[in-house]
Design a protein around this motif. Structure first.
Motif, mmCIF file in Angstrom:
data_model
loop_
_atom_site.group_PDB
_atom_site.id
_atom_site.type_symbol
_atom_site.label_atom_id
_atom_site.label_comp_id
_atom_site.label_asym_id
_atom_site.label_seq_id
_atom_site.Cartn_x
_atom_site.Cartn_y
_atom_site.Cartn_z
ATOM 1 N N UNK A 127 10.189 5.190 2.261
ATOM 2 C CA UNK A 127 9.692 6.550 2.452
ATOM 3 C C UNK A 127 10.253 7.397 1.324
ATOM 4 N N UNK A 128 9.379 7.885 0.462
ATOM 5 C CA UNK A 128 9.791 8.661 -0.707
ATOM 6 C C UNK A 128 9.585 10.136 -0.421
ATOM 7 N N UNK A 129 10.675 10.891 -0.471
ATOM 8 C CA UNK A 129 10.579 12.337 -0.278
ATOM 9 C C UNK A 129 11.785 12.996 -0.933
ATOM 10 N N UNK A 130 11.602 14.252 -1.348
ATOM 11 C CA UNK A 130 12.719 15.018 -1.896
ATOM 12 C C UNK A 130 12.836 16.322 -1.118
ATOM 13 N N UNK B 145 5.531 13.541 2.131
ATOM 14 C CA UNK B 145 6.222 12.299 1.798
ATOM 15 C C UNK B 145 5.218 11.238 1.382
ATOM 16 N N UNK B 146 5.773 10.188 0.748
ATOM 17 C CA UNK B 146 4.997 9.017 0.357
ATOM 18 C C UNK B 146 5.598 7.822 1.084
ATOM 19 N N UNK B 147 4.779 6.970 1.628
ATOM 20 C CA UNK B 147 5.284 5.778 2.296
ATOM 21 C C UNK B 147 4.667 4.540 1.662
ATOM 22 N N UNK B 148 5.482 3.490 1.586
ATOM 23 C CA UNK B 148 5.039 2.205 1.049
ATOM 24 C C UNK B 148 5.013 1.205 2.188
ATOM 25 N N UNK B 149 3.888 0.516 2.351
ATOM 26 C CA UNK B 149 3.672 -0.370 3.482
ATOM 27 C C UNK B 149 3.481 -1.808 3.012
ATOM 28 N N UNK B 150 3.990 -2.732 3.808
ATOM 29 C CA UNK B 150 3.764 -4.152 3.573
ATOM 30 C C UNK B 150 2.406 -4.509 4.162
ATOM 31 N N UNK C 45 0.852 -1.181 0.000
ATOM 32 C CA UNK C 45 0.000 0.000 0.000
ATOM 33 C C UNK C 45 0.889 1.232 0.000
ATOM 34 N N UNK C 46 0.574 2.195 -0.860
ATOM 35 C CA UNK C 46 1.249 3.491 -0.839
ATOM 36 C C UNK C 46 0.308 4.496 -0.190
ATOM 37 N N UNK C 47 0.856 5.365 0.643
ATOM 38 C CA UNK C 47 0.055 6.411 1.275
ATOM 39 C C UNK C 47 0.772 7.753 1.127
ATOM 40 N N UNK C 48 -0.002 8.813 1.011
ATOM 41 C CA UNK C 48 0.567 10.166 0.895
ATOM 42 C C UNK C 48 -0.046 11.057 1.955
ATOM 43 N N UNK C 49 0.612 12.165 2.211
ATOM 44 C CA UNK C 49 0.175 13.034 3.297
ATOM 45 C C UNK C 49 0.566 14.480 3.028
ATOM 46 N N UNK C 50 -0.093 15.381 3.756
ATOM 47 C CA UNK C 50 0.263 16.794 3.693
ATOM 48 C C UNK C 50 1.660 17.059 4.239
ATOM 49 N N UNK C 51 2.255 16.125 4.938
ATOM 50 C CA UNK C 51 3.593 16.334 5.483
ATOM 51 C C UNK C 51 4.662 16.310 4.403
ATOM 52 N N UNK D 121 3.560 17.143 -10.917
ATOM 53 C CA UNK D 121 3.274 15.717 -10.821
ATOM 54 C C UNK D 121 4.600 14.995 -11.009
ATOM 55 N N UNK D 122 4.863 13.994 -10.214
ATOM 56 C CA UNK D 122 6.155 13.310 -10.247
ATOM 57 C C UNK D 122 5.960 11.815 -10.462
ATOM 58 N N UNK D 123 6.928 11.233 -11.149
ATOM 59 C CA UNK D 123 6.993 9.785 -11.296
ATOM 60 C C UNK D 123 8.198 9.298 -10.501
ATOM 61 N N UNK D 124 7.958 8.485 -9.505
ATOM 62 C CA UNK D 124 9.002 8.013 -8.607
ATOM 63 C C UNK D 124 9.445 6.609 -8.980
ATOM 64 N N UNK D 125 10.761 6.398 -8.978
ATOM 65 C CA UNK D 125 11.302 5.051 -9.037
ATOM 66 C C UNK D 125 11.309 4.524 -7.601
ATOM 67 N N UNK D 126 10.491 3.545 -7.340
ATOM 68 C CA UNK D 126 10.320 3.098 -5.955
ATOM 69 C C UNK D 126 11.598 2.498 -5.391
ATOM 70 N N UNK D 127 12.294 1.673 -6.162
ATOM 71 C CA UNK D 127 13.504 1.024 -5.651
ATOM 72 C C UNK D 127 14.621 2.033 -5.387
ATOM 73 N N UNK D 128 14.724 3.071 -6.223
ATOM 74 C CA UNK D 128 15.762 4.093 -6.038
ATOM 75 C C UNK D 128 15.313 5.221 -5.120
ATOM 76 N N UNK D 129 14.058 5.226 -4.787
ATOM 77 C CA UNK D 129 13.481 6.209 -3.871
ATOM 78 C C UNK D 129 13.691 7.647 -4.344
ATOM 79 N N UNK D 130 13.541 7.901 -5.628
ATOM 80 C CA UNK D 130 13.688 9.264 -6.136
ATOM 81 C C UNK D 130 12.809 9.464 -7.368
#
Length: 457
Positions: free
Chosen positions: A331-334, A317-322, A309-315, A361-370
């Motif tokens: 945790x995806x953030x720049x 960042x994006x987080x990926x959960x098992x 599951x991916x979740x996003x927030x006003x803080x 709008x951004x496309x993130x590489x999940x494994x590279x976290x960017x």
């Protein structure tokens, strides 16, 4: 469909600038200053560790979104969907802005993002004829096999082919069914409408929520719809009967997003109580509560097999959960740290598309976290706007805009392929048809209409 069918088989069970309040719901129209007031009142962490803040309906009606006086309208009660009435959330914590934003990687040849779906099973291929049957009476060209290789050089010429009216308040979300036969639209007026794609007529209006609706999600069989509402509940509705099949309670603040698991009897939800919750649809029980973020959760999404599951927030960042254990895997953030209003896995699960409230709008590489791709041109600084990937006739990224336009980008080159102008107010909701080269878009109050777009390229 038999009424006894569950969302996952045949199991039987008994059961709008800076305009003030009044546009229809939390998702569509609250100014920043009011949102800060809500944060000061609602987002509380107790010293004894993490505990959800108690924000019941009575307190909610006393907040800036409850019984507040408006000289021109009188008392404002039950405004509707949070997505339809809340502008940009500003955290009480000041995020660092002294560092220049991360620059997108450049090279002689831009990186290629492979977003193709995993190889479909023979069962999926066998289902295509029935989908073609659904569209055989439509005057548009025949369905396109989504598994065929798209032509990246093709253009698009989306034209409006229909305007769907009926909702009384802001359109918060539009979603095509996985089979392609229906379009579901939800609004701050507390209703869900089901539109047939054969003749673009409303077949059913579903009621049940006490406050506006922020998000909806179809299950994989297109038989059931999950909905997330300001009334603190997630509900499951039968498409055939319109009856509420399950009510899931537990969130202590507005429920902002929900998604069906594509493989199991799970629904995930996220809300202003900063939690992500996993629900067993069969029992209606919360099977996992994840204190996911430190600001309200704006979106939740499963990957293609339902394991993450991916979740996003006003803080910011994006987080990926098992899903199996609730552990945070990524945790995806720049360095920009702007509020994230939408997330979606690409069909192969290797990338995440995210919408940010800095008009990017951004496309993130999940494994590279960017992020590896940036799409811009639209306006998005106040509202939580949906974005999406359209793969039926080429790889494209679509999104609404606060200036009432709809943007279409080439996924690989990031070029703006087309800008459509029809709506008179901000467009928060867009979705691409899974088979036909078609899109739907919804405007906020006083537009309150859904536009259907079709391209023959």
């Amino acid at each position: 469909m038999e009424p006894s069918q569950t969302p996952h088989g045949s199991q039987t069970t008994n059961q709008e600038d800076n305009q003030p309040l009044g546009l229809g719901g939390v998702r569509c129209s609250t100014p920043q200053s009011q949102y800060e007031q809500v944060t000061a009142q609602g987002n509380t962490k107790l010293a004894s560790g993490y505990q959800q803040f108690a924000f019941g309906l009575q307190q909610s009606q006393q907040s800036p979104f409850g019984a507040q006086k408006n000289k021109s309208r009188g008392p404002i009660l039950n405004l509707g969907a949070a997505r339809a009435t809340h502008g940009a959330y500003k955290s009480s914590r000041k995020l660092p802005r002294t560092v220049a934003p991360a620059a997108e990687e450049t090279s002689s040849s831009p990186p290629v993002v492979d977003v193709e779906e995993p190889a479909q099973s023979s069962d999926s291929q066998e289902n295509l004829p029935s989908i073609a049957t659904i569209a055989e009476n439509v005057v548009y060209p025949p369905p396109h096999n989504p598994c065929s290789k798209p032509d990246d050089n093709r253009e698009c010429n989306y034209q409006k082919i229909a305007t769907l009216s009926g909702h009384k308040k802001s359109i918060s979300v539009v979603k095509f069914s996985p089979c392609g036969g229906y379009l579901a639209t939800a609004s701050a007026d507390r209703s869900i409408k089901l539109w047939s794609m054969k003749d673009l007529t409303c077949e059913r209006t579903i009621h049940g929520h006490q406050l506006g609706i922020n998000d909806i999600s179809w299950n994989s069989s297109s038989l059931y719809i999950a909905s997330a509402s300001d009334d603190l509940t997630v509900r499951i509705f039968s498409v055939s009967s319109g009856h509420c099949w399950r009510i899931m309670k537990g969130h202590t603040h507005y429920v902002f997003s929900c998604a069906f698991n594509p493989q199991t009897s799970l629904v995930v939800s996220g809300g202003y109580d900063e939690t992500v919750r996993l629900w067993n649809v069969i029992t209606g029980k919360c099977v996992r509560l994840i204190p996911a973020h430190t600001d309200p959760v704006t979106c939740v999404a499963f990957n293609h097999d339902g394991s993450y599951v991916a979740s996003s927030s006003y803080e910011g960042c994006i987080r990926v959960w098992d899903v199996s254990n609730g552990h945070c895997l990524k945790t995806l953030k720049d360095l920009e740290h702007d509020a994230v209003s939408f997330v979606e896995f690409t069909p192969n699960g290797k990338f995440i598309l995210s919408s940010h409230m800095n008009s990017k709008i951004k496309m993130w590489n999940v494994s590279k976290e960017k992020p590896v791709k940036y799409y811009s041109g639209h306006q998005n600084s106040k509202y939580c706007i949906f974005a999406g990937i359209a793969l039926s006739h080429g790889r494209r990224v679509i999104s609404g805009s606060e200036d009432g336009k709809i943007f279409v980008w080439d996924l690989q080159t990031k070029r703006v392929m087309q800008v459509m102008e029809e709506h008179t107010k901000p467009v928060l909701a867009t979705d691409a048809h899974p088979i036909l080269n078609m899109m739907a878009s919804g405007g906020i109050e006083p537009d309150n209409t859904v536009r259907i777009w079709y391209s023959d390229k």
